[in-house]
Design a protein around this motif. Structure first.
Motif, PDB file in Angstrom:
ATOM      1  N   GLU A  27     158.834  85.986 -28.900  1.00 41.72           N
ATOM      2  CA  GLU A  27     158.927  86.677 -27.607  1.00 41.72           C
ATOM      3  C   GLU A  27     158.000  87.889 -27.529  1.00 41.72           C
ATOM      4  OE1 GLU A  27     162.894  85.782 -25.169  1.00 41.72           O
ATOM      5  OE2 GLU A  27     163.249  87.060 -26.911  1.00 41.72           O
ATOM      6  N   PRO A  28     158.006  88.790 -28.517  1.00 41.60           N
ATOM      7  CA  PRO A  28     157.079  89.920 -28.408  1.00 41.60           C
ATOM      8  C   PRO A  28     155.614  89.503 -28.461  1.00 41.60           C
ATOM      9  CG  PRO A  28     158.266  89.980 -30.506  1.00 41.60           C
ATOM     10  CD  PRO A  28     158.936  88.952 -29.659  1.00 41.60           C
ATOM     11  N   LEU A  29     155.288  88.450 -29.194  1.00 44.28           N
ATOM     12  CA  LEU A  29     153.894  87.988 -29.204  1.00 44.28           C
ATOM     13  C   LEU A  29     153.516  87.407 -27.844  1.00 44.28           C
ATOM     14  CD1 LEU A  29     153.440  86.326 -32.719  1.00 44.28           C
ATOM     15  CD2 LEU A  29     153.033  88.690 -32.023  1.00 44.28           C
ATOM     16  N   ALA A  30     154.422  86.654 -27.237  1.00 46.92           N
ATOM     17  CA  ALA A  30     154.155  86.112 -25.898  1.00 46.92           C
ATOM     18  C   ALA A  30     154.026  87.234 -24.881  1.00 46.92           C
ATOM     19  CB  ALA A  30     155.260  85.135 -25.498  1.00 46.92           C
ATOM     20  N   ALA A  31     154.884  88.247 -24.990  1.00 47.45           N
ATOM     21  CA  ALA A  31     154.816  89.373 -24.057  1.00 47.45           C
ATOM     22  C   ALA A  31     153.480  90.098 -24.164  1.00 47.45           C
ATOM     23  CB  ALA A  31     155.964  90.339 -24.323  1.00 47.45           C
ATOM     24  N   ALA A  32     152.884  90.059 -25.347  1.00 44.33           N
ATOM     25  CA  ALA A  32     151.582  90.694 -25.559  1.00 44.33           C
ATOM     26  C   ALA A  32     150.421  89.771 -25.195  1.00 44.33           C
ATOM     27  CB  ALA A  32     151.453  91.145 -27.010  1.00 44.33           C
ATOM     28  N   GLY A  33     150.740  88.541 -24.760  1.00 48.92           N
ATOM     29  CA  GLY A  33     149.698  87.640 -24.290  1.00 48.92           C
ATOM     30  C   GLY A  33     149.228  86.592 -25.270  1.00 48.92           C
ATOM     31  N   TYR A  34     149.947  86.421 -26.384  1.00 47.34           N
ATOM     32  CA  TYR A  34     149.520  85.479 -27.412  1.00 47.34           C
ATOM     33  C   TYR A  34     150.395  84.222 -27.453  1.00 47.34           C
ATOM     34  CZ  TYR A  34     146.433  89.086 -29.169  1.00 47.34           C
ATOM     35  OH  TYR A  34     145.428  90.026 -29.267  1.00 47.34           O
ATOM     36  N   ARG A  35     149.744  83.083 -27.586  1.00 43.20           N
ATOM     37  CA  ARG A  35     150.446  81.846 -27.921  1.00 43.20           C
ATOM     38  C   ARG A  35     150.666  81.850 -29.427  1.00 43.20           C
ATOM     39  NH1 ARG A  35     147.861  75.716 -27.946  1.00 43.20           N
ATOM     40  NH2 ARG A  35     149.783  74.612 -28.509  1.00 43.20           N
ATOM     41  N   SER A  36     151.869  81.541 -29.873  1.00 39.54           N
ATOM     42  CA  SER A  36     152.168  81.504 -31.304  1.00 39.54           C
ATOM     43  C   SER A  36     152.739  80.139 -31.668  1.00 39.54           C
ATOM     44  CB  SER A  36     153.139  82.620 -31.701  1.00 39.54           C
ATOM     45  OG  SER A  36     154.307  82.615 -30.893  1.00 39.54           O
ATOM     46  N   VAL A  37     152.199  79.553 -32.727  1.00 41.92           N
ATOM     47  CA  VAL A  37     152.614  78.239 -33.200  1.00 41.92           C
ATOM     48  C   VAL A  37     153.019  78.373 -34.660  1.00 41.92           C
ATOM     49  CG1 VAL A  37     151.965  75.834 -33.540  1.00 41.92           C
ATOM     50  CG2 VAL A  37     151.028  77.112 -31.591  1.00 41.92           C
ATOM     51  N   ALA A  38     154.320  78.264 -34.929  1.00 41.50           N
ATOM     52  CA  ALA A  38     154.842  78.327 -36.291  1.00 41.50           C
ATOM     53  C   ALA A  38     155.059  76.910 -36.796  1.00 41.50           C
ATOM     54  CB  ALA A  38     156.154  79.108 -36.322  1.00 41.50           C
ATOM     55  N   VAL A  39     154.642  76.649 -38.027  1.00 39.50           N
ATOM     56  CA  VAL A  39     154.596  75.271 -38.519  1.00 39.50           C
ATOM     57  C   VAL A  39     155.401  75.112 -39.800  1.00 39.50           C
ATOM     58  CG1 VAL A  39     152.436  75.740 -39.753  1.00 39.50           C
ATOM     59  CG2 VAL A  39     153.019  73.375 -39.163  1.00 39.50           C
ATOM     60  N   ASP A  40     156.099  73.989 -39.913  1.00 38.98           N
ATOM     61  CA  ASP A  40     156.640  73.555 -41.203  1.00 38.98           C
ATOM     62  C   ASP A  40     155.533  72.802 -41.920  1.00 38.98           C
ATOM     63  OD1 ASP A  40     159.210  74.515 -40.775  1.00 38.98           O
ATOM     64  OD2 ASP A  40     159.984  72.612 -40.035  1.00 38.98           O
ATOM     65  N   GLY A  41     155.138  73.274 -43.088  1.00 42.48           N
ATOM     66  CA  GLY A  41     154.119  72.575 -43.860  1.00 42.48           C
ATOM     67  C   GLY A  41     154.637  71.245 -44.383  1.00 42.48           C
ATOM     68  N   ARG A  42     153.742  70.472 -44.921  1.00 39.46           N
ATOM     69  CA  ARG A  42     154.104  69.168 -45.495  1.00 39.46           C
ATOM     70  C   ARG A  42     155.241  69.332 -46.508  1.00 39.46           C
ATOM     71  NH1 ARG A  42     150.991  64.734 -45.703  1.00 39.46           N
ATOM     72  NH2 ARG A  42     149.221  65.980 -44.966  1.00 39.46           N
ATOM     73  N   GLY A  43     156.325  68.596 -46.296  1.00 39.63           N
ATOM     74  CA  GLY A  43     157.466  68.655 -47.211  1.00 39.63           C
ATOM     75  C   GLY A  43     158.397  69.827 -46.998  1.00 39.63           C
ATOM     76  N   GLN A  44     158.112  70.676 -46.006  1.00 43.96           N
ATOM     77  CA  GLN A  44     158.992  71.790 -45.667  1.00 43.96           C
ATOM     78  C   GLN A  44     159.896  71.388 -44.509  1.00 43.96           C
ATOM     79  OE1 GLN A  44     156.206  75.045 -44.827  1.00 43.96           O
ATOM     80  NE2 GLN A  44     157.085  76.204 -46.522  1.00 43.96           N
ATOM     81  N   TYR A  45     161.174  71.515 -44.692  1.00 43.20           N
ATOM     82  CA  TYR A  45     162.180  71.327 -43.645  1.00 43.20           C
ATOM     83  C   TYR A  45     161.908  70.102 -42.778  1.00 43.20           C
ATOM     84  CZ  TYR A  45     165.599  72.674 -40.024  1.00 43.20           C
ATOM     85  OH  TYR A  45     166.638  72.706 -39.135  1.00 43.20           O
ATOM     86  N   ALA A  46     161.442  70.289 -41.531  1.00 40.75           N
ATOM     87  CA  ALA A  46     161.353  69.176 -40.593  1.00 40.75           C
ATOM     88  C   ALA A  46     160.034  68.420 -40.633  1.00 40.75           C
ATOM     89  CB  ALA A  46     161.606  69.682 -39.174  1.00 40.75           C
ATOM     90  N   SER A  47     159.112  68.818 -41.508  1.00 34.26           N
ATOM     91  CA  SER A  47     157.870  68.059 -41.699  1.00 34.26           C
ATOM     92  C   SER A  47     158.020  67.197 -42.940  1.00 34.26           C
ATOM     93  CB  SER A  47     156.668  68.987 -41.858  1.00 34.26           C
ATOM     94  OG  SER A  47     156.369  69.664 -40.656  1.00 34.26           O
ATOM     95  N   SER A  48     157.884  65.905 -42.769  1.00 34.11           N
ATOM     96  CA  SER A  48     158.126  65.001 -43.892  1.00 34.11           C
ATOM     97  C   SER A  48     156.981  65.041 -44.895  1.00 34.11           C
ATOM     98  CB  SER A  48     158.325  63.566 -43.394  1.00 34.11           C
ATOM     99  OG  SER A  48     157.139  63.104 -42.762  1.00 34.11           O
ATOM    100  N   GLY A  49     157.271  64.549 -46.074  1.00 34.09           N
ATOM    101  CA  GLY A  49     156.302  64.438 -47.154  1.00 34.09           C
ATOM    102  C   GLY A  49     156.982  63.765 -48.325  1.00 34.09           C
ATOM    103  N   PRO A  50     156.226  63.329 -49.348  1.00 31.08           N
ATOM    104  CA  PRO A  50     156.841  62.665 -50.503  1.00 31.08           C
ATOM    105  C   PRO A  50     157.983  63.488 -51.087  1.00 31.08           C
ATOM    106  CG  PRO A  50     154.462  62.508 -50.625  1.00 31.08           C
ATOM    107  CD  PRO A  50     154.765  63.425 -49.472  1.00 31.08           C
ATOM    108  N   GLY A  51     159.102  62.829 -51.310  1.00 28.70           N
ATOM    109  CA  GLY A  51     160.275  63.510 -51.841  1.00 28.70           C
ATOM    110  C   GLY A  51     161.189  64.059 -50.773  1.00 28.70           C
TER     111      GLY A  51
END
Length: 294
Positions: free
Chosen positions: A58-82
């Motif tokens: 929210e504060p980044l959007a209020a300042a005019g920035y698009r923010s994209v937070a990512v789960d890396g490979r194998g982190q939480y909702a991003s699949s990967g081996p194992g």
């Protein structure tokens, strides 16, 4: 382990999937009203996830920035081996080499439309972000290292990671979770069930491979300084993963902007999101050419 205040995105954001030429990644994508000044790509730390940045959107959007937070490979909702309860196999760790994770970051940037982005990595995410920049700095407007040091983690944290890796070699993820809770005895929060669910979806192979990276990462500060990319080092005023004086010295070697967030520890993004967002946007706003197409 970082403890986001909620796993629910704010109104300006939504959970979605980012399709890249290296596979699909779970993200939280937040947009400001109107045309963004720039896009920020956010990489979480060890055992963390995209939700660790929820309070920044929210504060980044209020300042005019698009923010994209990512789960890396194998982190939480991003699949990967194992992932998804598959048995842990040491051979799966090759998929999580730092060079592979850095290539994922470059693919994520390309999938965001090809515009140059501001890159931010927290802790382990900072070292992956650094590796991506050292592979190719051209796609990035700047790099922010948040609570992420010049080389391997502190001896005390190396011991904690080694204990975790030893446990992963003989126990399932649910058993390891229970052991962690008994060891740390954290206070109960409304997100405890979600934290457990996040943990169970992490790939143990990813945790093993990246844990070894944290314990053996070489000092690549001189290489990073040579890229000429605008750099920012952010931390709390206390940090037992990389001591704050070490982060101060790294910022000096990088000729980087330096921000210490009062009242924060290893995760300024969750400890003090307001001052952290203000420091980030002040840095980006102050860069030459900010707000112009690049």
């Amino acid at each position: 382990m970082s403890r986001p205040p909620t796993f629910t995105p704010p109104p300006c954001a939504h959970a979605t999937t980012l399709s890249t030429d290296r596979g699909a990644f779970a993200v939280i994508d937040a947009r400001p009203e109107g045309t963004p000044k720039a896009t920020v790509l956010l990489l979480p730390g060890y055992t963390g996830s995209k939700e660790d940045f929820i309070a920044l959107h929210e504060p980044l959007a209020a300042a005019g920035y698009r923010s994209v937070a990512v789960d890396g490979r194998g982190q939480y909702a991003s699949s990967g081996p194992g992932s998804d309860g598959e048995p842990y196999r040491q051979g799966d760790e090759a998929t999580y080499r730092q060079s592979e994770l850095a290539a994922d970051v470059l693919a994520q940037q390309a999938a965001l439309g090809g515009e140059r982005v501001h890159l931010l990595g927290h802790s382990l995410g900072g070292q992956i972000a650094r590796a991506a920049v050292l592979t190719d700095a051209a796609p990035f407007r700047s790099l922010t290292l948040m609570s992420s040091g010049p080389a391997q983690i502190s001896p005390s944290q190396q011991q904690r990671v080694k204990l975790l890796l030893d446990a992963l070699s003989v126990m399932g993820m649910a058993q390891v979770w229970e052991a962690i809770q008994a060891l740390d005895a954290p206070e109960e929060t409304d997100t405890d069930d979600e934290l457990r669910a996040r943990w169970l979806r992490h790939s143990p192979a990813q945790l093993a491979a990246t844990g070894r990276q944290l314990m053996t990462e070489p000092d690549r500060v001189a290489e990073l300084a040579a890229t000429g990319l605008p750099l920012h080092v952010v931390s709390g005023e206390r940090d037992d993963t990389w001591p704050v004086p070490l982060l101060d010295a790294m910022a000096g070697r990088l000729a980087a902007a330096r921000t210490v967030i009062a009242g924060a520890e290893h995760s300024p993004n969750t400890d003090r999101p307001g001052p952290t967002a203000a420091a980030l946007t002040a840095f980006w706003d102050g860069l030459p050419g900010q707000g112009q197409a690049q």
